[in-house]
Enzyme design. Structure first.
Site, PDB file in Angstrom:
ATOM      1  N   HIS A 105     -22.818  10.065  -1.482  1.00 26.86           N
ATOM      2  CA  HIS A 105     -22.363  11.461  -1.406  1.00 26.86           C
ATOM      3  C   HIS A 105     -23.197  12.354  -2.337  1.00 26.86           C
ATOM      4  O   HIS A 105     -23.588  13.458  -1.969  1.00 26.86           O
ATOM      5  CB  HIS A 105     -20.892  11.578  -1.859  1.00 26.86           C
ATOM      6  CG  HIS A 105     -19.904  10.872  -0.975  1.00 26.86           C
ATOM      7  ND1 HIS A 105     -18.971   9.994  -1.462  1.00 26.86           N
ATOM      8  CD2 HIS A 105     -19.696  10.929   0.362  1.00 26.86           C
ATOM      9  CE1 HIS A 105     -18.210   9.545  -0.465  1.00 26.86           C
ATOM     10  NE2 HIS A 105     -18.640  10.083   0.650  1.00 26.86           N
ATOM     11  N   LYS A 110      -3.686  10.122   6.220  1.00 30.22           N
ATOM     12  CA  LYS A 110      -4.653   9.074   5.854  1.00 30.22           C
ATOM     13  C   LYS A 110      -4.280   8.502   4.497  1.00 30.22           C
ATOM     14  O   LYS A 110      -4.195   9.245   3.514  1.00 30.22           O
ATOM     15  CB  LYS A 110      -6.062   9.688   5.815  1.00 30.22           C
ATOM     16  CG  LYS A 110      -7.170   8.652   5.925  1.00 30.22           C
ATOM     17  CD  LYS A 110      -8.497   9.341   6.165  1.00 30.22           C
ATOM     18  CE  LYS A 110      -9.672   8.430   5.912  1.00 30.22           C
ATOM     19  NZ  LYS A 110     -10.949   9.116   6.087  1.00 30.22           N
ATOM     20  N   ARG A 135     -25.075   8.166   8.390  1.00 29.52           N
ATOM     21  CA  ARG A 135     -25.653   6.850   8.056  1.00 29.52           C
ATOM     22  C   ARG A 135     -26.273   6.238   9.300  1.00 29.52           C
ATOM     23  O   ARG A 135     -27.259   6.722   9.789  1.00 29.52           O
ATOM     24  CB  ARG A 135     -24.581   5.946   7.454  1.00 29.52           C
ATOM     25  CG  ARG A 135     -24.368   6.179   5.967  1.00 29.52           C
ATOM     26  CD  ARG A 135     -23.138   5.486   5.498  1.00 29.52           C
ATOM     27  NE  ARG A 135     -22.050   5.805   6.401  1.00 29.52           N
ATOM     28  CZ  ARG A 135     -20.769   5.834   6.070  1.00 29.52           C
ATOM     29  NH1 ARG A 135     -20.422   5.513   4.862  1.00 29.52           N
ATOM     30  NH2 ARG A 135     -19.828   6.167   6.934  1.00 29.52           N
ATOM     31  N   SER A 159     -17.220   4.729   1.160  1.00 27.13           N
ATOM     32  CA  SER A 159     -16.087   4.608   0.239  1.00 27.13           C
ATOM     33  C   SER A 159     -15.226   3.410   0.635  1.00 27.13           C
ATOM     34  O   SER A 159     -14.772   2.652  -0.222  1.00 27.13           O
ATOM     35  CB  SER A 159     -15.241   5.881   0.275  1.00 27.13           C
ATOM     36  OG  SER A 159     -16.016   6.979  -0.124  1.00 27.13           O
TER      37      SER A 159
HETATM   38  O1  PNS Z   1     -14.871  11.838   4.763  1.00 25.41           O
HETATM   39  P1  PNS Z   1     -14.285  11.949   6.130  1.00 25.41           P
HETATM   40  O2  PNS Z   1     -12.904  11.322   6.144  1.00 25.41           O
HETATM   41  O3  PNS Z   1     -15.183  11.382   7.186  1.00 25.41           O
HETATM   42  O4  PNS Z   1     -14.117  13.508   6.439  1.00 25.41           O
HETATM   43  C1  PNS Z   1     -13.578  13.973   7.658  1.00 25.41           C
HETATM   44  C2  PNS Z   1     -13.356  15.505   7.630  1.00 25.41           C
HETATM   45  C3  PNS Z   1     -12.549  15.914   6.415  1.00 25.41           C
HETATM   46  C4  PNS Z   1     -14.690  16.200   7.594  1.00 25.41           C
HETATM   47  C5  PNS Z   1     -12.621  15.908   8.947  1.00 25.41           C
HETATM   48  O5  PNS Z   1     -11.552  15.041   9.168  1.00 25.41           O
HETATM   49  C6  PNS Z   1     -12.090  17.351   8.939  1.00 25.41           C
HETATM   50  O6  PNS Z   1     -12.841  18.274   8.845  1.00 25.41           O
HETATM   51  N1  PNS Z   1     -10.758  17.513   9.054  1.00 25.41           N
HETATM   52  C7  PNS Z   1     -10.082  18.808   9.001  1.00 25.41           C
HETATM   53  C8  PNS Z   1      -9.410  19.143  10.356  1.00 25.41           C
HETATM   54  C9  PNS Z   1     -10.463  19.605  11.338  1.00 25.41           C
HETATM   55  O7  PNS Z   1     -10.908  20.730  11.291  1.00 25.41           O
HETATM   56  N2  PNS Z   1     -10.902  18.684  12.242  1.00 25.41           N
HETATM   57  C10 PNS Z   1     -12.016  18.890  13.172  1.00 25.41           C
HETATM   58  C11 PNS Z   1     -11.672  19.658  14.389  1.00 25.41           C
HETATM   59  S1  PNS Z   1     -10.244  19.083  15.242  1.00 25.41           S
END
Ligand code: PNS
Length: 169
Positions: free
Chosen positions: A24, A48, A97, A135
């Site tokens: 990150h 989550k 990745r 993670s």
């Molecule tokens: O580190 P992660 O868990 O891969 O991050 C995922 C994240 C936080 C980027 C994603 O789940 C997110 O943006 N969630 C907020 C809700 C949202 O806007 N979702 C996308 C459109 S439905």
């Protein structure tokens, strides 16, 4: 003479950061070569299950990147694109990745674009060194006593160790 307006290029780097890894940090450092400011923001996601609370994750992010400038730390809930717009940012920054990330990231980026066409998603390929780290895999390795000291900053290493010792008690 017309003065050119200075517009700051700002990106939001969203994620769970449970916990932050060197992968990150690498994305943030490289992202700063493109953006004037990066807002690293943790999603509040009660659905989550996380190892660390949002506050603990925020502290670890702050400690790990205290020497970097142009970085802001925050949390958000709700739709990412709404948050990005409210922060006055123009882009979402994500690390990619291997092929396994592609499908999910592609879906996320396209949905975000459908929801708000003014926000672009910028992907940076994860550095070769961090290609296999995540993670989740780091937490699993640590849980079973694996050495993760070269994958996370020292403060995070200590916190992961403490957390598992505490949970095992
Ligand atoms: O580190 P992660 O868990 O891969 O991050 C995922 C994240 C936080 C980027 C994603 O789940 C997110 O943006 N969630 C907020 C809700 C949202 O806007 N979702 C996308 C459109 S439905």
């Amino acid at each position: 003479m017309k003065r050119k307006e200075l517009i700051q290029k700002v990106a939001v780097y969203p994620g769970s950061f449970d916990p932050v890894t060197y992968g990150h940090i690498d994305i943030v450092q490289r992202g700063r070569k493109i953006f004037d400011k990066i807002i690293v923001s943790i999603l509040h996601n009660p659905a989550k299950k996380a190892l660390f609370t949002v506050e603990e994750r925020l502290e670890m992010l702050r400690e790990s990147m205290k020497d970097l400038d142009g970085i802001e730390f925050d949390t958000f809930d709700g739709l990412l694109v709404d948050y990005v717009q409210n922060k006055g940012a123009q882009a979402v920054l994500r690390g990619m990745r291997a092929v396994s990330d592609f499908e999910h990231e592609f879906q996320l980026a396209l949905m975000n674009r459908k929801l708000n066409r003014n926000i672009e998603t910028i992907f940076l390929m994860t550095g070769m060194r961090w290609f296999f780290t995540s993670s989740s895999i780091i937490k699993e390795a640590a849980l079973f006593g694996g050495d993760i000291s070269d994958m996370v900053p020292p403060n995070v290493y200590e916190r992961v160790k403490d957390k598992y010792n505490h949970l095992k008690r």
